[in-house]
Every structure is written in structure tokens, then in C-alpha cells.
Design a protein around this motif. Sequence first.
Motif, mmCIF file in Angstrom:
data_model
loop_
_atom_site.group_PDB
_atom_site.id
_atom_site.type_symbol
_atom_site.label_atom_id
_atom_site.label_comp_id
_atom_site.label_asym_id
_atom_site.label_seq_id
_atom_site.Cartn_x
_atom_site.Cartn_y
_atom_site.Cartn_z
ATOM 1 N N ALA A 17 10.311 -2.354 7.098
ATOM 2 C CA ALA A 17 9.262 -1.829 7.985
ATOM 3 C C ALA A 17 8.529 -0.657 7.336
ATOM 4 O O ALA A 17 7.298 -0.548 7.429
ATOM 5 C CB ALA A 17 9.878 -1.392 9.313
ATOM 6 N N VAL A 18 9.258 0.220 6.661
ATOM 7 C CA VAL A 18 8.630 1.360 5.991
ATOM 8 C C VAL A 18 7.769 0.891 4.826
ATOM 9 O O VAL A 18 6.673 1.419 4.590
ATOM 10 C CB VAL A 18 9.701 2.368 5.524
ATOM 11 C CG1 VAL A 18 9.082 3.458 4.655
ATOM 12 C CG2 VAL A 18 10.405 2.989 6.721
ATOM 13 N N GLN A 34 4.158 7.396 -1.850
ATOM 14 C CA GLN A 34 5.610 7.590 -1.945
ATOM 15 C C GLN A 34 6.135 7.850 -0.536
ATOM 16 O O GLN A 34 5.570 8.669 0.193
ATOM 17 C CB GLN A 34 5.969 8.813 -2.783
ATOM 18 C CG GLN A 34 5.681 8.750 -4.247
ATOM 19 C CD GLN A 34 6.163 10.039 -4.921
ATOM 20 O OE1 GLN A 34 7.339 10.366 -4.903
ATOM 21 N NE2 GLN A 34 5.229 10.764 -5.505
ATOM 22 N N PHE A 35 7.216 7.197 -0.178
ATOM 23 C CA PHE A 35 7.762 7.308 1.176
ATOM 24 C C PHE A 35 9.280 7.410 1.061
ATOM 25 O O PHE A 35 9.959 6.452 0.724
ATOM 26 C CB PHE A 35 7.386 6.058 1.976
ATOM 27 C CG PHE A 35 7.077 6.287 3.423
ATOM 28 C CD1 PHE A 35 7.798 7.198 4.183
ATOM 29 C CD2 PHE A 35 6.060 5.559 4.040
ATOM 30 C CE1 PHE A 35 7.512 7.391 5.522
ATOM 31 C CE2 PHE A 35 5.765 5.738 5.377
ATOM 32 C CZ PHE A 35 6.498 6.656 6.126
ATOM 33 N N ARG A 36 9.826 8.592 1.310
ATOM 34 C CA ARG A 36 11.276 8.801 1.263
ATOM 35 C C ARG A 36 11.796 8.925 2.690
ATOM 36 O O ARG A 36 11.263 9.687 3.497
ATOM 37 C CB ARG A 36 11.614 10.071 0.481
ATOM 38 C CG ARG A 36 13.118 10.386 0.395
ATOM 39 C CD ARG A 36 13.380 11.640 -0.423
ATOM 40 N NE ARG A 36 13.027 11.435 -1.824
ATOM 41 C CZ ARG A 36 13.873 10.985 -2.753
ATOM 42 N NH1 ARG A 36 15.136 10.691 -2.416
ATOM 43 N NH2 ARG A 36 13.471 10.841 -3.998
ATOM 44 N N VAL A 37 12.864 8.187 2.989
ATOM 45 C CA VAL A 37 13.415 8.155 4.338
ATOM 46 C C VAL A 37 14.921 8.332 4.282
ATOM 47 O O VAL A 37 15.595 7.751 3.426
ATOM 48 C CB VAL A 37 13.077 6.819 5.047
ATOM 49 C CG1 VAL A 37 13.727 6.763 6.428
ATOM 50 C CG2 VAL A 37 11.567 6.636 5.168
ATOM 51 N N ASN A 354 6.314 7.438 12.426
ATOM 52 C CA ASN A 354 7.066 6.974 13.591
ATOM 53 C C ASN A 354 7.929 5.761 13.266
ATOM 54 O O ASN A 354 9.036 5.631 13.772
ATOM 55 C CB ASN A 354 6.106 6.659 14.738
ATOM 56 C CG ASN A 354 5.736 7.887 15.536
ATOM 57 O OD1 ASN A 354 6.606 8.638 15.973
ATOM 58 N ND2 ASN A 354 4.449 8.125 15.727
ATOM 59 N N THR A 355 7.430 4.887 12.397
ATOM 60 C CA THR A 355 8.243 3.755 11.959
ATOM 61 C C THR A 355 9.499 4.239 11.247
ATOM 62 O O THR A 355 10.618 3.789 11.525
ATOM 63 C CB THR A 355 7.435 2.849 11.015
ATOM 64 O OG1 THR A 355 6.330 2.270 11.730
ATOM 65 C CG2 THR A 355 8.317 1.719 10.441
ATOM 66 N N ALA A 356 9.321 5.203 10.345
ATOM 67 C CA ALA A 356 10.455 5.701 9.579
ATOM 68 C C ALA A 356 11.493 6.393 10.453
ATOM 69 O O ALA A 356 12.703 6.268 10.224
ATOM 70 C CB ALA A 356 9.960 6.668 8.512
ATOM 71 N N LEU A 357 11.031 7.100 11.481
ATOM 72 C CA LEU A 357 11.938 7.901 12.288
ATOM 73 C C LEU A 357 12.447 7.188 13.534
ATOM 74 O O LEU A 357 13.529 7.511 14.037
ATOM 75 C CB LEU A 357 11.238 9.187 12.718
ATOM 76 C CG LEU A 357 10.856 10.154 11.596
ATOM 77 C CD1 LEU A 357 9.979 11.261 12.131
ATOM 78 C CD2 LEU A 357 12.097 10.725 10.956
#
Length: 359
Positions: A17-18, A34-37, A354-357
Motif C-alpha cells: 500500500a505504501v 523515499q518513504f520510510r515506515v 495516512n496509508t503508512a500510519l
Amino acid sequence: MTQTTISRPETSALQTAVQGAADRLVELGAAGVQFRVARGEQSFVVTSGIAELGTDRPVPADGRFRISCITKPFVAVVVLQLVAEGKIDLDSTVESYLPGLLPEYGEKITIRNLMQHTSGLYNYMDSFQKPGDRFLRDRYKHYEPTDLIAIAAAKPLEFEPGTKFMYCNTNYFIIGLLINKVTGRSYRDEITERVLRPLDLTETVLPGDDPNIPEPHARGYMEIGGEPVDVTLMNPSEAGCAGEIISTTKDLDTFFSGLFGGKLLAEEQFAEMITALPPEMIENLPMGIGYGLGIMKLQNDKNLDLWGHGAGIPGYATLAATTRDLHARVQLSFTIGDKDFGHDAEQAVIRGVNTALCF
């Protein structure tokens, strides 16, 4: 002969999803993302897009970028440590520490007003923050903090101090001078000694007048004359204490984890930091529903107790957030590309976070 099979971890539904959210940002105008989760036991980095227009070079998952206004929480930590040491009083005036800096307003504005953006001071950036030709002309120019503060000091107050919130970079330029006044050292030295070294933030730098971003990094662009122009190189002194830092998603995660994990501030000062202004005082702060001392309380779909900061500077945009219990954390950075990054893209940033969290 026996063949050995290497087991690889499966991509989780959250990571998928992310990744979709990152890809959507590229569709809407980002060059690279860049997307860190981190969510509970899960942690991962996804990337999308390209590091440089005209190439197929991928975005580095460990790339550095200008974090711009996320510099402010770093600065706020230094100030609050100095409060704990008895060197700064949040409710004393600018005039009491820096006499003559704000001739008309120094007795009205407190250090707390500066940190929470309730000073009423004019934002010096509004006097020259014009896209295009202005940037190309001045991108390597050095700016003295006192000269930028003087621009604001010559203007009327936007409102009476303490009565309203208005985000204003002038506030943090004054705080930079305050740190120097009470410690005898620059805010860069104080951030290095009090934050970067204790947390081992080896990928974070305060560049001063250096226009470069240390490798690896993606390149950022600005539309000028209808064409994307590479704006990666710039003298960040025009952002200074309000926004000069360069970092990575990894170091930002370590910083916010250290801050909310009790490694940087005593309980009393941390409580001051996250005492937010009420939502009715907040205007024009994307995702922000409250502002403390150098840090935002952030809106989200599940009403999580979420804190962090957003940021933008020519070519780069970033948002870092963590729940107060550190269970869910996200750092999103992207470079602007060759498309108009408008309202739809801004909403996609919010949806992506919001998707990530909250997925």
C-alpha cells in the motif's frame, strides 16, 4: 547435488500500500520519492521515480535531502536543554537577551512566542520568496541573519504577540542569535554537540554556505520559464536556523525516536515542547492541528497522538511524523520534477502518510 533455497521475506500488505502511495506521488509530479515506515514490528523503505530527470537512475533508499523546516525541532531541542540549564527563560523577552534587535517590538515578544510562531513578526521570506529568476540570481548568495531579521523588524507586526499563530521563519533566525548569545557558540555547534553526536546522526549535516548535498542524493527541480531547472545546488543561508539541515529518512527516524524516547529532553521540557496551541489559532498549516515549541501536532485518519513537522525548500519536500508512543513512524521525502505539483499532489501526500500510519 542438493540445491539451497534462500528464503526472502514476503512483501506485506502495508508495504504494498505504501509503495502504491509513493508511485501515485510520482504520477502527480514528484520526480522521486523515499518513504520510510515503522509500524510495530514492521519497518521498511520504499522508493519510486528517478533520482535525476533524463536518466533511469533510481532514487537511493538512503539518499540525503534538504529537510528545510524540520530543522526547527532540532533547534527547539537545543533551546529547551538551555531552559533546563537555567540559561534561557521561555517567557522572557527578546529585548532582555538581544537588546536593540527588534527596536519596536523587542519588549513585547517572548522566546516562547518565537518558538511557537505567535510573535506576529513579518516573515522575511515573503519579501523575496519569488520563484524563477530570483532563485537563479541569488542561489549562491550569502545572507546574514541580522540582515534578514532587519527586513522583518522594519515592518509592522502582523498581529499582537501571543494572540494568533502565523508560521514565520524570522522567529527561528532570532533563536539562532539567542543560542549564540547565551552559549558563546553557534547554533550549528550546539546542535552538533547536543543532538547529532549523542544520537550518532552521522548522515545529518548543517552546511552553512556550502551549496552541495553530500552523496548519495536525488536532484530537485523547479519550473522556471516553463521548463524544469535543476535547483539542487543552493546556498542555504537564506534558510539558516529556520531550515538549513540536510539529512536522511534514517537519521530523521532516529532523531524523532530519540526525542520521543526521552533521550534528549527532561520530562518537564518535553511537556513544554508538546503543549500545543489550540486548533482555533492555527491557520494555513497543512496537516497541522496544533503547534507546540518547534513541533506540530498532526491530523490523521485514526486520531493518533501524532507529532512531527513538514517542510519545503526549492526542489525538495519532506514530512516526518511519529506517534507519541513511537509505535508508528513515517518519513516521506520527495523531489519536485517536471510536472506542476498542485493541490491533488498535496492531498496525495496526506493520503500517503495516512496509508503508512493507519492502513
